[in-house]
Write a protein that holds these residues in place. Structure first.
Motif, PDB file in Angstrom:
ATOM      1  N   TYR A   1       3.739  13.442  -0.822  1.00 58.28           N
ATOM      2  CA  TYR A   1       3.130  12.237  -0.285  1.00 58.28           C
ATOM      3  C   TYR A   1       1.627  12.448  -0.103  1.00 58.28           C
ATOM      4  O   TYR A   1       0.813  11.591  -0.465  1.00 58.28           O
ATOM      5  N   ASP A   2       1.239  13.604   0.445  1.00 56.85           N
ATOM      6  CA  ASP A   2      -0.175  13.901   0.673  1.00 56.85           C
ATOM      7  C   ASP A   2      -0.969  13.956  -0.632  1.00 56.85           C
ATOM      8  O   ASP A   2      -2.125  13.511  -0.679  1.00 56.85           O
TER       9      ASP A   2
ATOM     10  N   THR B   1       0.282   3.869   1.609  1.00 54.66           N
ATOM     11  CA  THR B   1       0.371   4.405   2.974  1.00 54.66           C
ATOM     12  C   THR B   1       1.551   3.839   3.760  1.00 54.66           C
ATOM     13  O   THR B   1       1.874   4.352   4.832  1.00 54.66           O
TER      14      THR B   1
ATOM     15  N   ASN C   1       0.820  -1.210   0.000  1.00 57.60           N
ATOM     16  CA  ASN C   1       0.000   0.000   0.000  1.00 57.60           C
ATOM     17  C   ASN C   1       0.854   1.260   0.000  1.00 57.60           C
ATOM     18  O   ASN C   1       1.912   1.295   0.634  1.00 57.60           O
TER      19      ASN C   1
ATOM     20  N   SER D   1      -7.268   7.458  -2.752  1.00 55.91           N
ATOM     21  CA  SER D   1      -8.498   7.279  -1.965  1.00 55.91           C
ATOM     22  C   SER D   1      -9.740   7.596  -2.741  1.00 55.91           C
ATOM     23  O   SER D   1      -9.796   7.772  -3.870  1.00 55.91           O
TER      24      SER D   1
ATOM     25  N   LEU E   1      -1.796  10.457  -1.496  1.00 55.29           N
ATOM     26  CA  LEU E   1      -2.885   9.925  -0.669  1.00 55.29           C
ATOM     27  C   LEU E   1      -4.240  10.286  -1.274  1.00 55.29           C
ATOM     28  O   LEU E   1      -5.153   9.453  -1.308  1.00 55.29           O
TER      29      LEU E   1
END
Length: 181
Positions: A173-174, A79, A77, A181, A177
């Motif tokens: 990185y954000d 994350t 993943n 999602s 994400l």
């Protein structure tokens, strides 16, 4: 020039990872055929509870450089990327080549994600192996590679990665994400 047979893990960027018991299931943990280069092929433990590993890892260090020159592997993943970055810590450097294949990325996703001043190529993996992805991405001769020992394969991949200069979309990185999602 250093004799490759004399390169010991204690003098490489792998020293701390080995001391912490993070180098798991090695099929190679030894000097390669390239003078002064130490290679690892296996898994790197990132977290114990729950267990998280960088699977199908290929990695090299050059001489007594405290950072890895090359790393590739797969994470289940996206994350899990911060756990990898935290585990590697000072064992990565801005001019290293780091390829992380991630199971939950869309097939078209190809990113460069930076943490501090170190950039990681973050790529999807879809039903294939890190080895095959690297051979394709680095334009290596798969037929020729079949004849090589594990150490020679790792040398060829690390040398190919050193020449890799493709630029992918740079994201935080954000940002990544939000895209998964």
């Amino acid at each position: 020039m250093k004799d490759f047979n004399m390169t010991a893990i204690e003098t490489t960027a792998f020293q701390r990872l080995e001391a912490e018991g993070r180098l798991l299931k090695p099929t190679l943990k030894a000097p390669t055929q390239h003078a002064g280069r130490f290679g690892f092929r296996g898994e790197i433990a990132l977290a114990l509870d729950p267990p998280v590993t960088l699977e199908a890892t290929f990695a090299t260090s050059e001489g007594d450089d405290p950072a890895l020159s090359f790393l590739a592997g797969s994470l289940a993943n996206y994350t899990q990327l911060p756990a990898l970055v935290e585990t590697l810590g000072a064992n990565v450097k801005p001019d290293g080549k780091y390829f992380i294949f991630v199971g939950d990325l869309d097939r078209a996703s190809r990113y460069q994600v930076s943490f501090a001043d170190v950039s990681y190529y973050v790529l999807p993996i879809d039903g294939t192996s890190v080895y095959n992805e690297l051979i394709d991405s680095l334009y290596l001769d798969k037929t020729r590679m079949k004849k090589f020992s594990t150490a020679e394969k790792l040398d060829s991949i690390a040398d190919g990665a050193a020449k890799f200069d493709t630029a992918y979309e740079k994201i935080t990185y954000d940002d990544g994400l939000k895209r998964i999602s």
